[in-house]
Scaffold this active site. Structure first.
Site, PDB file in Angstrom:
ATOM      1  N   CYS A   1      48.608 -21.804  14.394  1.00  0.00           N
ATOM      2  CA  CYS A   1      48.202 -22.568  15.649  1.00  0.00           C
ATOM      3  C   CYS A   1      48.611 -22.376  16.760  1.00  0.00           C
ATOM      4  O   CYS A   1      47.687 -21.295  17.349  1.00  0.00           O
ATOM      5  CB  CYS A   1      47.363 -23.974  15.065  1.00  0.00           C
ATOM      6  SG  CYS A   1      46.267 -23.655  13.906  1.00  0.00           S
ATOM      7  N   HIS A   2      49.462 -22.534  17.417  1.00  0.00           N
ATOM      8  CA  HIS A   2      49.916 -22.460  18.590  1.00  0.00           C
ATOM      9  C   HIS A   2      51.259 -22.206  19.073  1.00  0.00           C
ATOM     10  O   HIS A   2      51.854 -22.364  19.946  1.00  0.00           O
ATOM     11  CB  HIS A   2      49.696 -23.958  19.303  1.00  0.00           C
ATOM     12  CG  HIS A   2      48.311 -24.061  19.534  1.00  0.00           C
ATOM     13  ND1 HIS A   2      47.296 -24.747  18.340  1.00  0.00           N
ATOM     14  CD2 HIS A   2      46.819 -23.182  19.871  1.00  0.00           C
ATOM     15  CE1 HIS A   2      46.131 -24.595  18.991  1.00  0.00           C
ATOM     16  NE2 HIS A   2      45.787 -23.870  19.956  1.00  0.00           N
ATOM     17  N   GLY A   3      51.960 -21.863  17.807  1.00  0.00           N
ATOM     18  CA  GLY A   3      53.343 -21.545  17.759  1.00  0.00           C
ATOM     19  C   GLY A   3      54.896 -22.132  18.198  1.00  0.00           C
ATOM     20  O   GLY A   3      55.271 -22.239  17.972  1.00  0.00           O
TER      21      GLY A   3
ATOM     22  N   TYR B   1      40.033 -21.844  25.102  1.00  0.00           N
ATOM     23  CA  TYR B   1      40.944 -21.763  24.093  1.00  0.00           C
ATOM     24  C   TYR B   1      41.795 -20.440  24.934  1.00  0.00           C
ATOM     25  O   TYR B   1      43.583 -21.514  24.750  1.00  0.00           O
ATOM     26  CB  TYR B   1      41.084 -21.233  23.356  1.00  0.00           C
ATOM     27  CG  TYR B   1      41.521 -21.678  22.098  1.00  0.00           C
ATOM     28  CD1 TYR B   1      41.595 -22.464  21.408  1.00  0.00           C
ATOM     29  CD2 TYR B   1      41.529 -20.204  21.228  1.00  0.00           C
ATOM     30  CE1 TYR B   1      42.581 -22.850  20.419  1.00  0.00           C
ATOM     31  CE2 TYR B   1      43.188 -20.339  19.971  1.00  0.00           C
ATOM     32  CZ  TYR B   1      42.986 -22.190  19.522  1.00  0.00           C
ATOM     33  OH  TYR B   1      43.961 -22.390  18.513  1.00  0.00           O
TER      34      TYR B   1
END
Lengths: 168, 266, 418
Positions: free
Chosen positions: A132-134, C295
C-alpha cells in the site's frame, strides 16, 4: 444535573459503537501449526484480522539477531506477552525463535504485508513488504523503512504443545 | 472452540494477489490486442460465440470454476446466449443441485452422500466445490476464482482473460524457473499460474461445425464470460442511444430558448 | 440585494397561504425575481448542476436501498442481484455510482470557479465556508458509499481510511476500534456505514439550503468581481438564468449519460468486482479519483502522523481562504499575477491526482513520483499560505470597469439604459 443527564444519555449512544460481547468472545483461538514448513508462512484469521505464523529458517533468525536494536525506527518489542518497554531484540519478539507469530496488519494504515521468500523477495529486509505505502519489515517483523511507525504487533500467545498454539 | 482455519494459505502458495510488484522482471505482459464483437458503442454479443462459449465453460472450465451469479433462466433471456426456453430447461436439468431436506428432514442418504435433485430454471449454476477449503485442497492450495465477474474483475477485461487462456504455449525465457506445480504464463502476474493449460486443440466438438482451435475456444468462452459479467450490456447500449438522442434534441430546444431569452440582454 | 419582496398574491388561496406560510413568496423572491448579475458565464451554472446531482444521488440511493443488504456476508451478492435481477437495477446502480463522480467533477469546477473569481471574499465568506463543509460531507458520504458493495477495494479503502484515525496519539487506537465496532473492519462497520451513508445526504441537503440562503443575502458574485450597483447590472433569475442553467445542465447530463450507458465502469476499479477478503490486500490500492490528490499528499510524507496532518491540513486550509487572501480585488481577471498562480494550482492538483494513482514506488520519466508529489504538496500549501497573502500585497491589479452594465453592454448602451 443537566450535564449529568446529557452524559447519561450520550454514553449508551456512543458506547453502542464499541465491539460487542460477541466480538470480544472471538478474541481467543487455538491453531495447529504442524503443517508449516521451514521458510514458510501461513496466514490464519484471528479477531477478523490476518495472523502470520512464520517458521523461520536459521538464516532468517540469524539475520534478525544481527540487527543493532538502537538503529531501529521503533526500538520497542511491541509484544503483548512482554512489558511495554521491552526492547525490540529478536528474543523479545518470539517465544521460540523458530516460530514468529505476528498480527498481519501493517502499523501504517492496516494493509496486509506480503511475505518475502528467497524465491520471491519483497522489500529490502527479507521479511515483509506492504504494497500500500511501501513499508518494509525484517525477518523479525520490525519496521525498517517506510511510513509505518511501529513494528508488526506480536499477539498474546502460548504454546499448548510443540505444534499447537493458543492466540489471545 | 477452534475458529481459526488455515483459510488463506500463505501468499507464497500462489494467491492471485501475490504480486511481486517490486520484481519487475516477472511483470505480466500487456494483454493481446484482440477484438470482440461486443466492443464499441454498437457492439453486441455474437450468439454463436455465446453458445459455443457456454459449451467450453461447461465441458472445460466448470470442473474447477463456479459461475455463482448466473441462473439457468438467464440462458434464454434477451441479450444472452439465445437458447430457447426448452433448451435452457434442458441445460438446467442436466445439473445436479443439492436437494432441500426431504419429508423426513434428511439431506443425506443412508451412505452419507448428499441428496441432489435435477436443476430447474430458478437455480444458479452449482459450484464445483462445496467450500473454499475443498477447492483449495483439490488445487494445490490455489483457489480457482468464480467466473461470474471475471471479465470485469481483472484489469484488461476480456483481452486479459483471452490472453491467459491462449498464453500457455510459450517457452519461458532462460533463467526463469517455473515453480513446481505451477505453469508458465507470461500474461499472469508473476508468470507462475496454478491453472494447468485448460484448452487443447479440438478439446471440444462444436455442433455448428466451427473448428475448435485453441484461439477459437478462448474467443468463445471469453465472449460467454463477458456476457456473464455484464448480462444487460445490449439493453444498456440500446437505451443509451435513445437517451442520448433525446438529450441532444432537448439541448437543441433549450439552446434556442436560451438564445431567444438572452437576445436583448447582452 | 434581497431587498423588499415583490411578491403579489392574486387569488384568495394565495393570500391565505401567504398569511400563514409564505413559501410561495420565498420561491418567488429567490427563484423568480431575484436580481442576478447579467454577466454570469458558463462556470456559474454548476451550482444548479450540483443541486441536480444531489437530487439524483438521493433518488437513486433510496431506490438502491430497497434492494441492498448491509451485511458482510450478503452485501456483495445483493449488489450483484441489483445489477442482474432487479428491473432496471443496473441503471439505478450505474447512475448512482457514476453520479458520485459527476458530483465531484461538478463540485471541483464550482470550487475552482469560486477561487478564480474571488467568490469567497467579503461579504461572501459564509457561502464559501458552508461550501467547504458540503464538500467535506460529500467526501464522507462518498467514502461510506464506496464501502457498501463490499468488494476488495471497498474493504481495503475502509481499512486504510479508518486507520488514519489511529495516527492520533494516545486515543487513536481506541477511536479506530470504536469506528469499527470490532477489532478490524467487518460486519459491524458495514452496517454503521450504511446507516451514515443514508443519513449524510440529507444533512448535505440541509447545508445546501444554508449555502443558498447565505448566497441570497449578498447575491451572486460575478466574473468581474465588482459589486452590483444599479438595476442595469442585473437581470431577473427567471427566465434568464433558469433557461441558461437548464441548457448547460442538459449538456452535463449528456456527458453523464455517456458514462452511464457506454463506460459505466470507467471510474470503477476491477478489484471491486471481487468480494472483500480480509486476509489479502490488493497489490495496488487506490481511492476513488476525487480523493487522489489528498491521498498523494498523505503518501508523500514518510511519517504516519505527519502524513495524516498534512492531508487533513489541506482541507482545513480551504476553510481559511477568505482570510488568507489579502487582495481587495476579487476576480483574477484583474489580477495578472494571481491568475498565473491560480493556473499553477490547477495543474498541481491534477499532478497530485496523477501521483496518487501511481504505486508508491513509481518512477515516471526517470523521476520518482513521490518527489513530484512532495513538490506539488509544497506548492499547494505555499499557494494558500504564502502566495495568497503576499501577492495580495505586492500585485498591482488592472483597472476595474465602472459597472457590470458598462462592461457587458458597452458605454453607450449602458448610458441609453439609464
Amino acid at each position: 444535573m443537566g450535564a449529568v443527564g446529557v452524559a447519561m444519555v450520550a454514553w449508551p449512544l456512543i458506547d453502542q459503537m464499541n465491539p460487542s460481547a460477541a466480538a470480544l468472545a472471538l478474541a481467543s483461538t487455538e491453531i495447529d501449526i504442524a503443517a508449516i514448513q521451514p521458510g514458510q508462512q501461513i496466514v490464519f484469521k484471528w479477531r477478523g484480522q490476518p495472523l502470520f505464523v512464520r517458521r523461520r529458517t536459521p538464516a532468517e533468525i540469524a539475520s534478525a539477531n544481527a540487527v543493532d536494536v538502537s538503529t531501529l525506527p521503533d526500538p520497542l518489542a511491541r509484544n503483548a506477552g512482554k512489558s511495554a518497554s521491552a526492547p525490540a531484540t529478536d528474543a523479545d519478539r518470539v517465544v521460540k525463535p523458530e516460530w514468529l507469530v505476528l498480527v498481519g496488519v501493517c502499523t501504517h494504515l492496516g494493509c496486509t504485508p506480503t511475505v518475502s521468500t528467497p524465491a520471491m523477495p519483497e522489500g529490502d529486509f527479507g521479511g515483509w513488504l506492504c504494497h500500500c505505502h511501501g513499508s518494509m519489515y525484517d525477518t523479525s517483523g520490525r519496521i525498517r523503512k517506510g511510513p509505518a511507525p511501529q513494528n508488526l504487533a506480536v499477539p498474546p500467545y502460548a504454546f499448548l504443545s510443540d505444534t499447537r498454539i493458543k492466540v489471545g | 472452540m477452534r475458529i481459526a482455519l488455515p483459510l488463506a494459505l500463505g501468499v507464497t502458495l500462489g494467491l492471485l494477489a501475490s504480486v511481486p510488484a517490486f520484481a519487475a522482471d516477472t511483470k505480466r505482459l500487456a494483454p493481446k490486442d484482440v477484438e470482440f464483437e461486443f466492443e464499441g458503442p454498437f457492439g453486441t454479443y455474437d450468439r454463436g460465440a455465446l453458445q459455443r462459449g457456454f459449451q467450453v465453460y461447461k465441458e472445460v472450465c466448470s470442473a474447477c470454476h463456479g459461475l455463482d451469479h448466473v441462473a439457468f433462466h438467464n440462458m434464454s433471456e434477451e441479450g444472452g446466449p439465445g437458447f430457447s426456453e426448452a433448451q435452457a430447461k434442458a441445460i438446467a436439468s442436466g445439473y445436479r443441485i443439492p436437494a432441500e431436506p426431504n419429508d423426513k428432514g434428511e439431506i443425506m442418504d443412508d451412505k452419507g452422500t448428499r441428496l441432489t435433485r435435477a436443476g430447474i430454471m430458478a437455480d444458479y449454476f452449482p459450484s464445483p466445490f462445496p467450500n473454499e477449503q475443498a477447492a483449495r485442497a483439490s488445487n494445490g492450495g490455489a483457489l480457482p476464482p468464480d467466473l461470474s465477474m471475471i471479465v470485469k474483475a481483472r484489469e484488461g477485461e476480456a483481452q486479459y482473460v483471452y490472453s491467459i487462456l491462449t498464453g500457455f504455449h510459450m517457452t519461458p525465457p532462460g533463467g526463469f524457473k517455473v515453480t513446481e506445480g505451477k505453469y508458465y504464463n507470461p500474461y499472469f502476474e508473476g508468470w507462475n499460474i496454478s491453472m494447468p493449460p485448460p484448452l487443447t486443440d479440438k478439446g471440444v466438438t462444436y455442433s455448428d461445425g466451427t473448428a475448435a482451435t485453441i484461439d477459437q475456444q478462448a474467443h468463445d468462452v471469453t465472449t460467454f464470460l463477458a456476457w456473464a459479467a455484464d448480462p444487460h450490456m445490449e439493453d444498456r447500449k440500446r437505451m443509451g442511444f435513445g437517451v442520448l438522442a433525446f438529450l441532444v434534441v432537448l439541448s437543441g430546444i433549450l439552446f434556442a430558448a436560451y438564445r431567444k431569452v438572452w437576445k436583448d440582454a447582452h | 440585494m434581497s431587498g423588499p419582496s415583490t411578491y403579489n398574491p392574486k387569488s384568495g388561496f394565495e393570500k391565505w397561504i401567504d398569511a400563514r406560510l409564505p413559501l410561495p413568496r420565498l420561491m418567488h423572491d429567490t427563484m423568480q425575481t431575484f436580481p442576478t448579475p447579467r454577466n454570469l458565464n458558463i462556470w456559474y451554472t454548476f451550482g444548479g448542476i450540483l443541486t441536480f446531482c444531489l437530487m439524483v444521488q438521493i433518488v437513486t440511493g433510496i431506490v438502491l436501498a430497497m434492494h441492498y443488504v448491509a451485511n458482510a456476508g450478503l452485501a456483495f451478492d445483493s449488489v450483484e442481484k441489483i445489477m442482474r435481477d432487479v428491473n432496471y437495477g443496473w441503471l439505478m446502480r450505474f447512475v448512482h455510482a457514476n453520479g458520485a463522480s459527476m458530483f465531484f467533477l461538478a463540485v471541483y469546477i464550482h470550487m475552482f470557479r469560486g477561487l478564480y473569481y474571488g467568490s469567497y471574499k467579503a461579504p461572501r465568506e459564509m457561502i464559501w465556508i458552508l461550501g467547504v463543509l458540503i464538500y467535506l460531507l460529500m467526501m464522507a458520504t462518498a467514502f461510506f458509499g464506496y464501502v457498501l458493495p463490499w468488494g476488495q477495494m471497498s474493504f481495503w479503502g475502509a481499512t486504510v481510511i479508518t486507520n488514519l484515525f489511529s495516527a492520533i496519539p494516545v486515543v487513536g487506537g481506541h477511536i479506530a476500534t470504536w469506528l469499527w465496532g470490532d477489532f478490524a473492519v467487518g460486519d459491524a462497520t458495514l452496517n454503521r456505514f450504511f446507516s451514515l451513508h443514508y443519513l449524510l445526504p440529507f444533512i448535505i441537503a440541509g447545508v445546501v439550503g444554508l449555502h443558498i440562503w447565505a448566497l441570497h443575502v449578498p447575491g451572486n458574485n460575478n466574473p468581474l468581481g465588482i459589486d452590483v450597483n444599479s438595476p442595469q447590472d442585473t437581470v431577473p433569475f427567471h427566465p434568464y438564468y433558469t433557461v441558461k442553467d437548464a441548457f448547460y445542465l442538459c449538456l452535463f447530463v449528456i456527458l453523464f449519460a455517456g458514462f452511464v450507458f457506454y463506460a459505466p465502469d470507467f471510474f470503477g476499479n476491477p478489484d471491486n468486482y471481487q468480494p472483500a477478503n480480509p486476509l489479502v490486500t490488493p497489490p495496488d490500492i487506490v481511492p476513488e479519483w476525487y480523493l487522489l490528490p489528498f491521498y498523494a499528499m498523505l503518501r508523500s510524507v514518510p511519517d504516519k502522523l505527519m502524513g495524516v496532518i498534512v492531508m487533513g491540513g489541506a482541507i482545513v486550509t480551504l476553510f481559511l481562504i477568505p482570510w488568507l487572501d489579502t487582495s481587495p480585488v476579487r476576480s483574477c481577471r484583474f489580477r495578472p499575477l494571481m491568475k498565473q498562480f491560480f493556473w499553477g494550482l490547477v495543474v498541481v492538483c491534477v499532478v497530485l491526482g496523477y501521483c496518487g494513482a501511481q504505486s508508491v514506488d513509481a518512477v515516471k520519466f526517470g523521476i520518482p513520483m513521490v518527489w513530484v508529489a512532495r513538490i506539488a504538496s509544497l506548492y499547494y500549501y505555499g499557494f494558500f499560505w504564502v502566495i495568497m497573502p503576499l501577492v495580495g500585497w505586492f500585485e498591482t491589479p488592472k483597472p476595474l470597469p465602472a459597472s457590470i452594465a458598462q462592461s457587458v453592454l458597452g458605454d453607450s448602451a449602458a448610458a441609453a439604459a439609464e
